[in-house]
Enzyme design. Structure first.
Site, PDB file in Angstrom:
ATOM      1  N   ASP A 104      59.830   8.674  36.613  1.00 27.68           N
ATOM      2  CA  ASP A 104      58.523   8.572  36.564  1.00 27.68           C
ATOM      3  C   ASP A 104      58.008  10.052  37.116  1.00 27.68           C
ATOM      4  O   ASP A 104      58.437  10.525  38.014  1.00 27.68           O
ATOM      5  CB  ASP A 104      58.056   7.593  37.386  1.00 27.68           C
ATOM      6  CG  ASP A 104      56.846   6.883  37.052  1.00 27.68           C
ATOM      7  OD1 ASP A 104      55.762   7.271  36.796  1.00 27.68           O
ATOM      8  OD2 ASP A 104      56.838   5.617  37.105  1.00 27.68           O
ATOM      9  N   ASP A 212      52.753   9.337  34.716  1.00 23.47           N
ATOM     10  CA  ASP A 212      51.921   8.472  35.472  1.00 23.47           C
ATOM     11  C   ASP A 212      50.364   8.993  35.268  1.00 23.47           C
ATOM     12  O   ASP A 212      50.091  10.153  35.533  1.00 23.47           O
ATOM     13  CB  ASP A 212      52.038   8.614  37.134  1.00 23.47           C
ATOM     14  CG  ASP A 212      51.184   7.771  37.792  1.00 23.47           C
ATOM     15  OD1 ASP A 212      51.386   6.171  37.701  1.00 23.47           O
ATOM     16  OD2 ASP A 212      50.565   7.897  38.648  1.00 23.47           O
ATOM     17  N   GLU A 270      50.943   7.441  30.668  1.00 26.27           N
ATOM     18  CA  GLU A 270      50.267   6.302  30.853  1.00 26.27           C
ATOM     19  C   GLU A 270      48.647   6.824  30.677  1.00 26.27           C
ATOM     20  O   GLU A 270      48.225   7.721  31.404  1.00 26.27           O
ATOM     21  CB  GLU A 270      50.504   5.766  32.185  1.00 26.27           C
ATOM     22  CG  GLU A 270      49.734   4.608  32.542  1.00 26.27           C
ATOM     23  CD  GLU A 270      49.774   4.466  34.020  1.00 26.27           C
ATOM     24  OE1 GLU A 270      49.402   3.129  34.854  1.00 26.27           O
ATOM     25  OE2 GLU A 270      49.520   5.469  35.016  1.00 26.27           O
ATOM     26  N   HIS A 346      54.857  -2.993  36.797  1.00 21.71           N
ATOM     27  CA  HIS A 346      54.799  -3.087  38.277  1.00 21.71           C
ATOM     28  C   HIS A 346      53.303  -2.933  38.412  1.00 21.71           C
ATOM     29  O   HIS A 346      52.944  -3.168  39.587  1.00 21.71           O
ATOM     30  CB  HIS A 346      55.439  -1.880  38.879  1.00 21.71           C
ATOM     31  CG  HIS A 346      54.898  -0.412  38.599  1.00 21.71           C
ATOM     32  ND1 HIS A 346      54.949   0.031  37.261  1.00 21.71           N
ATOM     33  CD2 HIS A 346      54.120   0.272  39.229  1.00 21.71           C
ATOM     34  CE1 HIS A 346      54.006   0.979  37.260  1.00 21.71           C
ATOM     35  NE2 HIS A 346      53.759   1.155  38.243  1.00 21.71           N
ATOM     36  N   ASP A 347      52.438  -2.860  37.657  1.00 21.37           N
ATOM     37  CA  ASP A 347      50.974  -2.923  37.968  1.00 21.37           C
ATOM     38  C   ASP A 347      50.076  -4.152  37.278  1.00 21.37           C
ATOM     39  O   ASP A 347      49.162  -4.162  37.235  1.00 21.37           O
ATOM     40  CB  ASP A 347      50.152  -1.799  37.189  1.00 21.37           C
ATOM     41  CG  ASP A 347      50.723  -0.284  37.811  1.00 21.37           C
ATOM     42  OD1 ASP A 347      51.012  -0.564  38.906  1.00 21.37           O
ATOM     43  OD2 ASP A 347      50.392   0.809  37.212  1.00 21.37           O
TER      44      ASP A 347
HETATM   45  O1  TEU Z   1      48.569   3.294  37.592  1.00 26.11           O
HETATM   46  C1  TEU Z   1      47.435   3.668  37.239  1.00 26.11           C
HETATM   47  C2  TEU Z   1      46.278   2.803  37.245  1.00 26.11           C
HETATM   48  O2  TEU Z   1      45.298   3.074  37.461  1.00 26.11           O
HETATM   49  C3  TEU Z   1      46.491   1.517  36.893  1.00 26.11           C
HETATM   50  O3  TEU Z   1      47.574   0.910  36.074  1.00 26.11           O
HETATM   51  C4  TEU Z   1      46.493   0.586  38.021  1.00 26.11           C
HETATM   52  O4  TEU Z   1      47.305  -0.176  38.336  1.00 26.11           O
HETATM   53  C5  TEU Z   1      45.080  -0.261  37.929  1.00 26.11           C
HETATM   54  O5  TEU Z   1      44.580  -0.368  36.515  1.00 26.11           O
HETATM   55  C6  TEU Z   1      44.085   0.165  38.801  1.00 26.11           C
HETATM   56  O6  TEU Z   1      43.095  -0.733  38.818  1.00 26.11           O
HETATM   57  C7  TEU Z   1      49.417   4.144  37.987  1.00 26.11           C
HETATM   58  C8  TEU Z   1      50.735   3.558  38.529  1.00 26.11           C
HETATM   59  O7  TEU Z   1      51.526   2.876  37.499  1.00 26.11           O
HETATM   60  C9  TEU Z   1      50.465   2.701  39.685  1.00 26.11           C
HETATM   61  O8  TEU Z   1      51.638   2.043  40.247  1.00 26.11           O
HETATM   62  C10 TEU Z   1      49.865   3.803  40.807  1.00 26.11           C
HETATM   63  O9  TEU Z   1      49.371   3.077  41.950  1.00 26.11           O
HETATM   64  C11 TEU Z   1      48.727   4.551  40.092  1.00 26.11           C
HETATM   65  O10 TEU Z   1      49.194   5.205  38.895  1.00 26.11           O
HETATM   66  C12 TEU Z   1      48.412   5.641  41.040  1.00 26.11           C
HETATM   67  O11 TEU Z   1      49.426   6.666  41.050  1.00 26.11           O
END
Ligand code: TEU
Ligand code: CA
Length: 592
Positions: A104, A212, A270, A346-347
């Site tokens: 990542d 990310d 992402e 994971h989100d």
């Molecule tokens: O996530 C980015 C992100 O903004 C979304 O996927 C988030 O989970 C959600 O939409 C917010 O409302 C990435 C990572 O995958 C996440 O785990 C981190 O917390 C985030 O970036 C910050 O680094």
């Protein structure tokens, strides 16, 4: 442009990526946290499933304000996960099995504990001052200092995206949390430092990156106020001014030129908050020279009100899902781009709880239905740990104290404050947590029916509670003898992945044709290969808990049915009407 055979076939298109969430995978030293050694010890499990690439969510040194998405040292491992030597061993063991590792890359922001940031905040004239985004306060009518604009913090929308720093009397931009200051990508030194980190891991044997929030690295430099769309809130969503910002494509091209083009790497960006086809194709078109593919959020945002936060709830139906799948399958084919396939990470909450039905009677069928869909679509397939077991969301009986994610806890604290005297509103907010919190997919992996599901030693308290259903739903049980009368979700995934690999021309690369966009109960489509010995397959998925009569389209010349999400032998017709059982999904071979 005509795509030739060699340009068309790439390892990063055909591979199956298995995402590991390190803290919750397997704890080998009894501290309650998963570790790198735990991942290494489970490579045969991942390989047997049919995956060949492991993507690790961040294991770098980090104070874990956002579970490692706040990096304090990009070239070292957090002691809770192990050492660099452990990672070298992991890479070695992966390569022995002809598998690969992707890391990542979290470089929109660092941790506030990164030495770059400590230096940057130390004085106005520190050489690293300009590595982050510092601005003087704006003063209000009363002469009080205020943030330089009205952008809201993403994980705490009642606060500003800017954090005041006493020492120098300026604000720094921190889009996600104050612990995650945004790097200043306008500064070429920052970009060079990122490239250097990328080389560091690629040279060490890593085969690519999941990047990310890579689409927020370029901000509109005048930092304008965002339009007021939430009048009852002081701070407003600023996406328009930082998602796919003015120099993003330039920065990605530079990264490709300086780093990625020198390796045969997998890259997946992402990219939340972007939907426009042109914008996406600029990044993932085969001639773009930017990224191999991105994560498009259309499916995981399907139950979210557009433009609102993740906890807003929009009811959706099968037609919405069909239209999203159809759109991107067609667009990538027609415009020569490449896409990723994923419905869990994971989100997000667990897919079986979100898109199908996780109750005992239907959980397995539902999980298999989702497997069958994903394994037959065009794109690079990502499987998230536990998805292959059909793991579900945590029970609604769990209290707020079991939720650990900063996004969930911030949301719940605010919601309680705002609506303390309104039980209906409170219940609504809690309902959103139960449906959508990121914590649902972050519970420890369910390996066995032993205490804590075998994730850690029985006498240890894991960092996060194990889902109550582990005695019934776990890997050990699903890996038992291969019984054709009772195929576990894991075994079904294994078959699907093997099938996908054996027929990559049709599944990984093939043409997608939606059958009957208006049918709101059955999702059916054809996948057709293009090579000399081209094949055609039909997939029919009953997306309901009812029996549904479904008619095989007359134009489709069926040969035989080969896979079924419902156990047992069925004599299924290859002509006319089939009575599909609840959540029954079928895969069949057709004549061309
Ligand atoms: O996530 C980015 C992100 O903004 C979304 O996927 C988030 O989970 C959600 O939409 C917010 O409302 C990435 C990572 O995958 C996440 O785990 C981190 O917390 C985030 O970036 C910050 O680094
Ligand atoms: Ca551990």
């Amino acid at each position: 442009m005509v795509v030739t055979g060699t340009e068309k076939h790439r390892w990063w298109k055909e591979c199956i990526v298995y995402q590991v969430y390190p803290s919750s995978f397997l704890d080998t030293n009894g501290d309650g946290w998963g570790d790198v050694a735990g991942i290494t010890s489970k490579l045969d499990y991942i390989k047997d499933l049919g995956a060949d690439v492991v993507w690790l969510s961040p294991i770098y040194k980090s104070p874990q304000a956002d579970m490692g998405y706040d990096v304090a040292d990009y070239k070292d491992i957090d002691p809770r996960y192990g050492t660099l030597a452990d990672v070298d061993r992991l890479i070695h063991e992966l390569h022995k099995r002809e598998m690969k590792l992707i890391m990542d890359l979290v470089v929109n922001h660092t941790s506030n504990e990164h030495s770059w940031f400590s230096e940057s905040r130390s004085s106005l004239d520190n050489p690293r001052r300009n590595w982050y985004i510092w601005k003087k306060p704006r003063y209000n009518e009363l002469g009080r200092p205020e943030p330089p604009n009205n952008w809201a913090q993403l994980f705490k929308s009642e606060n500003s995206a800017w954090t005041f720093d006493e020492k120098t009397g300026e604000y720094y931009l921190s889009l996600f949390t104050p612990e995650q200051p945004d790097l200043n990508w306008e500064n070429p030194e920052v970009r060079e430092a990122v490239h250097d980190v990328m080389h560091f891991w690629l040279r060490r044997g890593v085969s690519g990156y999941r990047m990310d929030v890579i689409n927020v690295i370029s901000k509109v430099q005048s930092f304008p106020d965002a339009e007021v769309v939430l009048p009852d809130q002081r701070w407003q969503p600023g996406f328009k001014h930082f998602a796919n910002g003015p120099r993003m494509h330039e920065f990605l091209k530079e990264m490709n030129r300086e780093v990625l083009s020198k390796y045969d790497a997998l890259t997946v960006g992402e990219m939340p908050w972007v939907r426009e086809e042109d914008e996406i194709l600029k990044a993932v078109g085969s001639q773009a020279g930017e990224l191999n593919m991105i994560f498009i959020f259309d499916i995981v945002d399907i139950d979210t009100v557009p433009g609102r936060d993740r906890f807003s709830i929009r009811e959706w139906n099968l037609k919405d899902l069909k239209s999203v799948v159809h759109k991107w399958q067609r667009t990538m084919a027609e415009r020569d781009g490449w896409n990723s396939l994923f419905i869990e990470n994971h989100d997000n909450p667990r897919s079986v709880s979100r898109y199908v039905d996780d109750r005992d009677a239907f959980r397995e069928r539902g999980a298999k239905l989702l497997a069958l869909m994903q394994a037959t679509l065009t794109g690079t397939l990502y499987v998230y740990q536990g998805e292959e077991l059909g793991l579900r969301n945590v029970p609604t009986s769990w209290g707020p104290e079991e939720y650990k994610d900063i996004e969930s806890t911030n949301f719940w604290e605010r919601h309680k404050k705002l609506h303390s005297d309104d039980p209906e509103k409170l219940a609504e907010g809690w309902g959103a947590i139960c449906r959508k919190a990121r914590d649902h997919s972050r519970t420890p992996m369910q390996w066995t029916s032993a205490p804590h599901a075998g994730f850690t030693r029985p006498d240890v308290t894991p960092w996060m509670r194990v889902n109550d259903d582990y005695e019934d739903v776990n890997a050990e049980k699903q890996l038992g003898p291969d019984d054709p009368e009772k195929v576990s979700v894991w075994r079904f995934w294994q078959r699907c992945l093997a099938h996908r690999k054996a027929h990559r021309d049709a599944f990984v690369y093939g043409d997608f044709e939606l059958l009957d966009a208006d049918d709101d109960k059955v999702f059916a489509y054809l996948k057709t290969g293009s090579e000399a010995e081209a094949e055609r397959w039909i997939i029919a998925l009953n997306w309901t808990g009812d029996n549904v009569d479904w008619e095989i389209p007359e134009a489709v010349q069926m040969q035989e049915w080969l896979m079924d999400t419902v156990d047992g032998k069925h004599d299924l017709p290859t002509l006319g009407v089939i009575e599909l059982e609840p959540w029954q999904g079928l895969l069949g071979r057709c004549h061309l």
